[in-house]
Scaffold this motif. Structure first.
Motif, PDB file in Angstrom:
ATOM      1  N   TYR A  56     -24.602  12.640  -1.466  1.00  0.00           N
ATOM      2  CA  TYR A  56     -24.061  11.781  -2.522  1.00  0.00           C
ATOM      3  C   TYR A  56     -25.022  10.624  -2.785  1.00  0.00           C
ATOM      4  O   TYR A  56     -25.371  10.326  -3.937  1.00  0.00           O
ATOM      5  CB  TYR A  56     -22.678  11.265  -2.125  1.00  0.00           C
ATOM      6  CG  TYR A  56     -22.194  10.134  -2.987  1.00  0.00           C
ATOM      7  CD1 TYR A  56     -21.662  10.380  -4.249  1.00  0.00           C
ATOM      8  CD2 TYR A  56     -22.308   8.812  -2.558  1.00  0.00           C
ATOM      9  CE1 TYR A  56     -21.238   9.335  -5.053  1.00  0.00           C
ATOM     10  CE2 TYR A  56     -21.891   7.759  -3.357  1.00  0.00           C
ATOM     11  CZ  TYR A  56     -21.360   8.022  -4.604  1.00  0.00           C
ATOM     12  OH  TYR A  56     -20.958   6.995  -5.397  1.00  0.00           O
ATOM     13  N   LEU A  57     -25.507  10.011  -1.700  1.00  0.00           N
ATOM     14  CA  LEU A  57     -26.460   8.902  -1.855  1.00  0.00           C
ATOM     15  C   LEU A  57     -27.725   9.373  -2.572  1.00  0.00           C
ATOM     16  O   LEU A  57     -28.236   8.700  -3.472  1.00  0.00           O
ATOM     17  CB  LEU A  57     -26.835   8.330  -0.493  1.00  0.00           C
ATOM     18  CG  LEU A  57     -25.848   7.374   0.144  1.00  0.00           C
ATOM     19  CD1 LEU A  57     -26.447   6.787   1.412  1.00  0.00           C
ATOM     20  CD2 LEU A  57     -25.483   6.264  -0.820  1.00  0.00           C
ATOM     21  N   LEU A  58     -28.228  10.528  -2.165  1.00  0.00           N
ATOM     22  CA  LEU A  58     -29.436  11.081  -2.774  1.00  0.00           C
ATOM     23  C   LEU A  58     -29.215  11.262  -4.268  1.00  0.00           C
ATOM     24  O   LEU A  58     -30.055  10.880  -5.097  1.00  0.00           O
ATOM     25  CB  LEU A  58     -29.757  12.414  -2.107  1.00  0.00           C
ATOM     26  CG  LEU A  58     -31.054  13.092  -2.551  1.00  0.00           C
ATOM     27  CD1 LEU A  58     -32.234  12.195  -2.214  1.00  0.00           C
ATOM     28  CD2 LEU A  58     -31.221  14.445  -1.868  1.00  0.00           C
ATOM     29  N   GLN A  59     -28.068  11.823  -4.596  1.00  0.00           N
ATOM     30  CA  GLN A  59     -27.771  12.084  -5.999  1.00  0.00           C
ATOM     31  C   GLN A  59     -27.681  10.782  -6.787  1.00  0.00           C
ATOM     32  O   GLN A  59     -28.231  10.665  -7.895  1.00  0.00           O
ATOM     33  CB  GLN A  59     -26.463  12.873  -6.086  1.00  0.00           C
ATOM     34  CG  GLN A  59     -26.023  13.199  -7.484  1.00  0.00           C
ATOM     35  CD  GLN A  59     -24.734  12.503  -7.813  1.00  0.00           C
ATOM     36  OE1 GLN A  59     -23.800  12.527  -7.042  1.00  0.00           O
ATOM     37  NE2 GLN A  59     -24.689  11.860  -8.962  1.00  0.00           N
ATOM     38  N   VAL A  60     -27.021   9.790  -6.190  1.00  0.00           N
ATOM     39  CA  VAL A  60     -26.884   8.500  -6.873  1.00  0.00           C
ATOM     40  C   VAL A  60     -28.258   7.898  -7.130  1.00  0.00           C
ATOM     41  O   VAL A  60     -28.535   7.365  -8.210  1.00  0.00           O
ATOM     42  CB  VAL A  60     -26.026   7.539  -6.016  1.00  0.00           C
ATOM     43  CG1 VAL A  60     -26.178   6.104  -6.497  1.00  0.00           C
ATOM     44  CG2 VAL A  60     -24.564   7.949  -6.068  1.00  0.00           C
ATOM     45  N   ASN A  61     -29.151   8.022  -6.146  1.00  0.00           N
ATOM     46  CA  ASN A  61     -30.472   7.420  -6.302  1.00  0.00           C
ATOM     47  C   ASN A  61     -31.329   8.180  -7.303  1.00  0.00           C
ATOM     48  O   ASN A  61     -32.057   7.571  -8.084  1.00  0.00           O
ATOM     49  CB  ASN A  61     -31.166   7.313  -4.948  1.00  0.00           C
ATOM     50  CG  ASN A  61     -30.622   6.136  -4.159  1.00  0.00           C
ATOM     51  OD1 ASN A  61     -30.976   5.003  -4.431  1.00  0.00           O
ATOM     52  ND2 ASN A  61     -29.719   6.416  -3.230  1.00  0.00           N
TER      53      ASN A  61
ATOM     54  N   PHE B  18     -28.437  19.528  -9.530  1.00  0.00           N
ATOM     55  CA  PHE B  18     -28.441  20.472  -8.426  1.00  0.00           C
ATOM     56  C   PHE B  18     -27.921  19.802  -7.152  1.00  0.00           C
ATOM     57  O   PHE B  18     -27.058  20.338  -6.460  1.00  0.00           O
ATOM     58  CB  PHE B  18     -29.867  20.987  -8.208  1.00  0.00           C
ATOM     59  CG  PHE B  18     -30.068  21.688  -6.897  1.00  0.00           C
ATOM     60  CD1 PHE B  18     -29.517  22.942  -6.687  1.00  0.00           C
ATOM     61  CD2 PHE B  18     -30.789  21.086  -5.878  1.00  0.00           C
ATOM     62  CE1 PHE B  18     -29.697  23.583  -5.482  1.00  0.00           C
ATOM     63  CE2 PHE B  18     -30.966  21.719  -4.672  1.00  0.00           C
ATOM     64  CZ  PHE B  18     -30.416  22.973  -4.477  1.00  0.00           C
ATOM     65  N   VAL B  19     -28.455  18.587  -6.909  1.00  0.00           N
ATOM     66  CA  VAL B  19     -28.040  17.884  -5.695  1.00  0.00           C
ATOM     67  C   VAL B  19     -26.541  17.579  -5.754  1.00  0.00           C
ATOM     68  O   VAL B  19     -25.826  17.681  -4.756  1.00  0.00           O
ATOM     69  CB  VAL B  19     -28.863  16.591  -5.518  1.00  0.00           C
ATOM     70  CG1 VAL B  19     -28.265  15.731  -4.417  1.00  0.00           C
ATOM     71  CG2 VAL B  19     -30.297  16.936  -5.181  1.00  0.00           C
ATOM     72  N   ARG B  20     -26.063  17.241  -6.947  1.00  0.00           N
ATOM     73  CA  ARG B  20     -24.639  16.915  -7.067  1.00  0.00           C
ATOM     74  C   ARG B  20     -23.788  18.143  -6.744  1.00  0.00           C
ATOM     75  O   ARG B  20     -22.849  18.087  -5.970  1.00  0.00           O
ATOM     76  CB  ARG B  20     -24.335  16.422  -8.483  1.00  0.00           C
ATOM     77  CG  ARG B  20     -22.870  16.005  -8.624  1.00  0.00           C
ATOM     78  CD  ARG B  20     -22.515  15.683 -10.063  1.00  0.00           C
ATOM     79  NE  ARG B  20     -23.186  14.485 -10.514  1.00  0.00           N
ATOM     80  CZ  ARG B  20     -23.785  14.366 -11.703  1.00  0.00           C
ATOM     81  NH1 ARG B  20     -23.803  15.388 -12.531  1.00  0.00           N
ATOM     82  NH2 ARG B  20     -24.362  13.245 -12.036  1.00  0.00           N
ATOM     83  N   ARG B  21     -24.199  19.283  -7.332  1.00  0.00           N
ATOM     84  CA  ARG B  21     -23.433  20.507  -7.056  1.00  0.00           C
ATOM     85  C   ARG B  21     -23.457  20.864  -5.577  1.00  0.00           C
ATOM     86  O   ARG B  21     -22.435  21.191  -4.980  1.00  0.00           O
ATOM     87  CB  ARG B  21     -24.030  21.678  -7.824  1.00  0.00           C
ATOM     88  CG  ARG B  21     -23.709  21.620  -9.275  1.00  0.00           C
ATOM     89  CD  ARG B  21     -22.911  22.829  -9.686  1.00  0.00           C
ATOM     90  NE  ARG B  21     -22.530  22.666 -11.079  1.00  0.00           N
ATOM     91  CZ  ARG B  21     -22.639  23.609 -11.989  1.00  0.00           C
ATOM     92  NH1 ARG B  21     -23.089  24.784 -11.638  1.00  0.00           N
ATOM     93  NH2 ARG B  21     -22.267  23.372 -13.214  1.00  0.00           N
ATOM     94  N   LEU B  22     -24.675  20.798  -5.023  1.00  0.00           N
ATOM     95  CA  LEU B  22     -24.824  21.110  -3.602  1.00  0.00           C
ATOM     96  C   LEU B  22     -23.926  20.190  -2.792  1.00  0.00           C
ATOM     97  O   LEU B  22     -23.252  20.612  -1.854  1.00  0.00           O
ATOM     98  CB  LEU B  22     -26.288  20.923  -3.192  1.00  0.00           C
ATOM     99  CG  LEU B  22     -26.641  21.366  -1.770  1.00  0.00           C
ATOM    100  CD1 LEU B  22     -26.494  22.866  -1.632  1.00  0.00           C
ATOM    101  CD2 LEU B  22     -28.057  20.936  -1.413  1.00  0.00           C
ATOM    102  N   GLY B  23     -23.903  18.906  -3.214  1.00  0.00           N
ATOM    103  CA  GLY B  23     -23.058  17.926  -2.533  1.00  0.00           C
ATOM    104  C   GLY B  23     -21.602  18.330  -2.578  1.00  0.00           C
ATOM    105  O   GLY B  23     -20.893  18.294  -1.571  1.00  0.00           O
TER     106      GLY B  23
END
Ligand SMILES: Nc1ncnc2c1ncn2[C@@H]1O[C@H](COP(=O)(O)OP(=O)(O)OP(=O)(O)O)[C@@H](O)[C@H]1O
Ligand SMILES: [Mg+2]
Lengths: 327, 242
Positions: A68-73, A195-200
């Motif tokens: 989630y943090l990665l996606q936000v950033n 992608f990161v959001r979905r993976l999250g």
């Protein structure tokens, strides 16, 4: 009164009205306080087990939390890019210097364009030399290998379709060699964010199930070890809610502890990756700021952990207490 | 409530276990509110079964069990906790919380009923003192003698001042003096209106108390009819309900 005739041998249901309600609420509060104290005692008495459960839930929460943090950033970086959409126009090496100046004048009049900066071939060379420190190698060249370029900054919120129209027009202009739309980067970044959001989401769902099962298992063990007691409680008239309550508190404490563990894990990971990440970001000329690791994020982890813990406890209670035979 | 409704009535109650044992057979009995009755009979006669059915720990195969006119056989499960909170029970095998102190064991019915801790302390102390265990209130049941454990069970049964008091061999492990004292405690509850039923083998003790006696013989009631209890066996004197 008469409707309770068949389920109320001792006339309990007759006690209604405000006083009975106040009494009922007071009893509820009292009981919760008693159970909460008991549960804290129980969990701290079995610290090794509790720690294990906390770490397990912590890991289960830290992975989706970290993503989630990665996606936000990533989204924040994408936003910054979006804030100054731009097009770089490269002219053919040795092209007419007037061509660049003419295009600059033309673009400046366009409503979609905020600013156009002309970088002459000489200026580009000086910048490159200063940046790369390869003066010697370049000095050997007999002519400047760098093209004249225009940095076109578009006004905020220019629609992607407009990028293409403008780029097509520029491409047709005299002396233009290449047009680079920064949006391609943006698209890549946005795709990555998506992608990161979905993976999250997928991981969050999986690990949430994991966290629930971990608490359910631990709470189940606690129930098993107290089964005799629970039967005795039923004998003296404990309600199912009363019997279940301590276990819901276990679940809550396990979940909250898991939330804290997850926050600690994420902090540790951030500490470890920060130096190389700062160097990487620094090379792009910006300072590293990690978005989203805030009190709200921490509170969210706790809330999520607590909720999952209670879910696990409810699951265990459903399985184990539903048809508790008294004798 | 109709005046002829007894506190406890058994109507044609039969209990047959899955293995075919008939622990109770067509039992009819009526006990008035505030009465004190002894339930006797040889081992396996059905005394414990009788009490368990009354506490709704088990269901009869046939028949009705009325408490204050309500058929407890048909009580919904949700009504059981509050029903049981009005009944104090001493169990033959004690059923104490092994990992809780004497104090906590006796406090259980009060806490379950949501009483304030201050009031809990007062009542628990009184009950524990009454059975002579005040000095041992911090001990775990496993560190008590069987007779002491039995007294903890008795204190727990009376601590919430129940409307019905059921005791299954409450004096089985007590010496004669202590037994007499416990019976006296039960009598005190009867005097304030509690309906008391005591299952016991100890003929000598119960006959000396001059209370009605109901005898079970292989699941059938030998000596009682609805209303005042009579004993038509030669084994004991006719009893008059107080
Ligand atoms: N769960 C059960 N399953 C099968 N049979 C049972 C069960 N419980 C009791 N019984 C049988 O029912 C009969 C009555 O048992 P109960 O425990 O009521 O006797 P009791 O009068 O209390 O005897 P005691 O004086 O020894 O305590 C006995 O034959 C017993 O074996
Ligand atoms: Mg018995």
């Amino acid at each position: 009164m008469s409707r309770n005739r068949n389920s109320d041998p001792f006339g309990d249901a007759r006690r209604t009205g405000p006083r009975a309600w106040v009494e009922r609420v007071a009893r509820f509060v009292r009981d919760h306080r008693r159970v909460a104290q008991d549960s804290v005692g129980h969990v701290s008495h079995r610290l090794p087990t509790s720690l294990l459960v906390w770490v397990l839930i912590g890991i289960a929460l830290a992975l989706p939390g970290g993503l989630y943090l990665l996606q936000v950033n990533l989204a924040a970086i994408a936003d910054q890019w979006q804030g100054r959409p731009g097009v770089s126009v490269y002219f053919r090496v040795g092209a007419d210097a007037d061509a660049a100046a003419a295009l600059q004048r033309e673009l400046t009049r366009d409503a979609r364009v905020e600013r156009v900066e002309l970088v002459s071939a000489d200026a580009a060379l000086r910048e490159f030399q200063a940046f790369a420190g390869v003066t010697d190698a370049l000095a050997q060249l007999d002519r400047n290998p760098l093209p004249t370029s225009l940095k076109v900054l578009l006004v905020d919120g220019t629609a992607p379709a407009e990028f293409d129209l403008l780029a097509a027009r520029i491409r047709a202009a005299r002396g233009v060699d290449e047009v680079v739309i920064e949006r391609t980067w943006l698209e890549r970044l946005q795709a990555m964010t998506g992608f990161v959001r979905r993976l999250g989401f997928v991981l969050a769902a999986l690990f949430a199930v994991g966290a629930v099962l971990v608490t359910a298992t631990s709470v189940r063990l606690a129930i098993e070890s107290r089964l005799e007691e629970l039967k005795v409680m039923k004998l003296v008239g404990a309600t199912d809610a009363y019997i279940r309550r301590p276990f819901l508190y276990f679940g809550l404490l396990y979940g909250l502890g898991g939330g804290v563990a997850a926050a600690m894990l994420i902090s540790a990971v951030l500490l470890i990756v920060e130096p190389p990440l700062a160097a990487l970001v620094g090379s792009y000329g910006t300072a590293l700021t990690i978005e989203g690791f805030s009190m709200a994020f921490f509170g969210g982890l706790l809330l999520l952990g607590g909720a999952l813990g209670v879910c696990g406890a409810l699951l265990a209670a459903r399985q184990r207490l539903a048809d508790l035979e008294v004798v | 409530m109709a005046p002829d409704v007894g506190a406890i009535e058994f109507h044609n109650v039969t209990k047959r276990f899955d293995n075919g044992t008939e622990a109770l057979r067509e039992v009819n009995l009526r006990l008035d509110e505030g009465s004190m009755t002894f339930l006797t009979g040889h081992s396996g006669a059905g005394k414990s079964t009788f009490l368990k059915l009354l506490l709704r720990l088990d269901q009869p195969t046939r028949g009705q069990i009325l408490v204050n006119g309500v058929n407890v056989v048909q009580l919904p499960d949700t009504a059981l906790p509050s029903y049981r909170q009005h009944i104090g029970a001493v169990f033959q095998d004690h059923h104490l919380l092994g990992h809780r102190s004497v104090y906590d064991n006796v406090a259980l019915p009060l806490r379950v009923a949501g009483m304030r801790e201050r009031d809990v302390a007062r009542r628990v102390r009184a009950a524990v003192a009454r059975v002579g265990l005040l000095a041992k209130e911090r001990l775990l049941p496993q560190h008590l003698s069987t007779g002491e454990q039995q007294r903890v069970g008795i204190a727990r049964a009376v601590v919430n001042r129940p409307r019905i008091l059921l005791a299954d061999e409450p004096t089985g492990n007590l010496d004669p003096d202590l037994s007499r004292d416990i019976m006296h405690l039960f009598e005190q509850f009867q005097q304030v209106g509690t309906t008391v039923i005591i299952a016991s083998h100890d003929r000598e003790l119960i006959e000396s108390l001059g209370k009605p006696i109901v005898e079970l013989h292989q699941g059938t009631l030998r000596s009682a009819e609805p209303g005042p209890v009579h004993d038509d066996e030669a084994t004991s004197e006719p009893q008059q309900k107080q």
